[in-house]
Design a protein around this motif. Sequence first.
Motif, short mmCIF file in Angstrom:
data_model
loop_
_atom_site.label_atom_id
_atom_site.label_comp_id
_atom_site.label_asym_id
_atom_site.label_seq_id
_atom_site.Cartn_x
_atom_site.Cartn_y
_atom_site.Cartn_z
N LEU A 158 5.77 -1.61 -0.62
CA LEU A 158 5.43 -2.66 1.01
C LEU A 158 5.88 -1.05 1.15
O LEU A 158 6.92 -0.64 1.76
CB LEU A 158 6.92 -3.26 0.85
N HIS A 159 4.30 -1.26 2.50
CA HIS A 159 4.27 0.14 3.35
C HIS A 159 4.29 -0.48 4.41
O HIS A 159 3.20 -2.31 5.23
CB HIS A 159 3.43 0.58 3.15
N GLN A 160 4.28 0.12 6.03
CA GLN A 160 3.40 -0.48 7.53
C GLN A 160 2.24 0.51 7.35
O GLN A 160 1.38 0.57 7.73
CB GLN A 160 4.69 -0.28 8.51
N CYS A 161 2.05 1.65 7.21
CA CYS A 161 1.56 3.12 7.42
C CYS A 161 0.24 3.34 6.35
O CYS A 161 0.72 3.53 5.32
CB CYS A 161 2.36 4.12 7.71
N PRO A 162 -1.19 2.95 6.12
CA PRO A 162 -1.94 3.05 5.54
C PRO A 162 -2.43 4.25 5.29
O PRO A 162 -2.55 5.44 4.60
CB PRO A 162 -3.69 2.46 6.46
N LEU A 190 -8.28 -0.66 5.42
CA LEU A 190 -7.80 -0.22 4.07
C LEU A 190 -9.12 -0.52 3.08
O LEU A 190 -8.45 -0.45 2.10
CB LEU A 190 -6.43 -1.83 3.12
N LEU A 191 -9.71 -0.63 3.10
CA LEU A 191 -11.18 -1.28 2.38
C LEU A 191 -11.49 0.51 2.57
O LEU A 191 -11.74 0.95 1.40
CB LEU A 191 -12.48 -1.68 3.00
N GLN A 192 -10.94 1.54 3.41
CA GLN A 192 -11.19 2.44 2.49
C GLN A 192 -10.83 2.83 1.70
O GLN A 192 -10.86 4.82 0.46
CB GLN A 192 -10.23 3.84 3.89
N TRP A 193 -9.62 2.29 1.21
CA TRP A 193 -9.08 3.15 -0.16
C TRP A 193 -8.85 2.15 -1.82
O TRP A 193 -8.89 2.33 -2.71
CB TRP A 193 -7.54 3.04 0.02
N SER A 194 -9.41 1.43 -0.88
CA SER A 194 -10.08 0.01 -2.83
C SER A 194 -10.64 -1.98 -1.79
O SER A 194 -10.67 -1.59 -0.61
CB SER A 194 -8.33 -0.56 -3.17
N SER A 195 -11.28 -1.49 -2.84
CA SER A 195 -12.53 -3.04 -1.98
C SER A 195 -12.17 -3.86 -2.66
O SER A 195 -12.34 -5.05 -2.06
CB SER A 195 -13.54 -2.66 -3.26
#
Length: 357
Positions: A158-162, A190-195
């Motif tokens: 559970l985070h705030q900073c991508p 966040l689409l940079q890390w996951s589709s």
Amino acid sequence: AHRVTASPTPRFGGLRILGSITILRTMKNGEIHDALIVGGGPAGLSAALLLGRCMRKVVLIDAGRSGLEVGMISPPGGEPDGCSPSEFLRAGREQLAHFATVTYCQADVDDIERNGIHFTAHCSDGEVFNSRALLLASDFVARPPPIPGADRFYGSSLHQCPYCDGWEHRGRHIGVLGADAAAMELALKLLQWSSSVVVYTNGGQLEPAYEKRLEKAKVKIVQGKVIALDGEGKDLEQLVLEDGTRSSCEALFYCSARRYHTSLAARLGCDLERIHGALHWRSDGDTGIEGLFAAGSVTRTDEMTVIAAGEGLKAAGAVNDWLLEADQSYLAARNPPPPPRTSRPITSPPRRVYPSP
């Protein structure tokens, strides 16, 4: 806002010890230090280390609890394995022990007042410190969302900073909590890390324009309030919605307003922004008040540890320059140069006139 109860620390003679470092060295009553730093996060620690290298007499006062997440941060070299903020802080505190002119005190600061040419800090443990310069570097107050299970997963899934934690969850099912513009922008990033990115509105309503942008980017939107987070250990696996359905989610990101420790700055006359509650400041940490500087999270800087540490170094440099200038001004006032010697005009003696015989 500043009170964090510190556990009692063992004493050895006139010293208090925390782990392997000295917390408080015996000081003469009324001694005026060069600088007082409030806040022992990345900014405050970096500032204390730099001022210690400048052989300045410094007191670093820290409540002992940082608002940083416990997620990983990449080092400057870009290697995937970084150090956690807790490890960063521990290493910094250990390095402080090498500087005899730096004192680390674990306590809360109840009040700070300006007494003529110096600042006086009153701590929760009864200690009083005087200093010529003051650096405010306290952390922001970060809180996980008020959902059952959030505390257990905060900092692990559970985070705030991508930028700090997106890489660790690459290719997984990632969720974003919220229904405003910030949540939309976070989901698209966040689409940079996951589709596989899903926006959970948590009872809110996205504006039509936001929905269109998310749908165009193939980001799924799930309506309904999230009532619980579920998983094994600290690994998030599912979000439980109010209708009883469960949605697969291995990492959840969220945006929230932060509360900053700025009440001390306000009492000292700093100009505060009404919305964000952070200081107006220059890049070198100068607040516009003589001898008062700010750095790190109190100035609404990015939450990344390396950035806060860099701001602390810049502010410490400004503090040292200010002290140098103050020293030179004092010496100049104490030992003024002799007044210039005025040259008297050279006049020839009056010519005597002798009567003729």
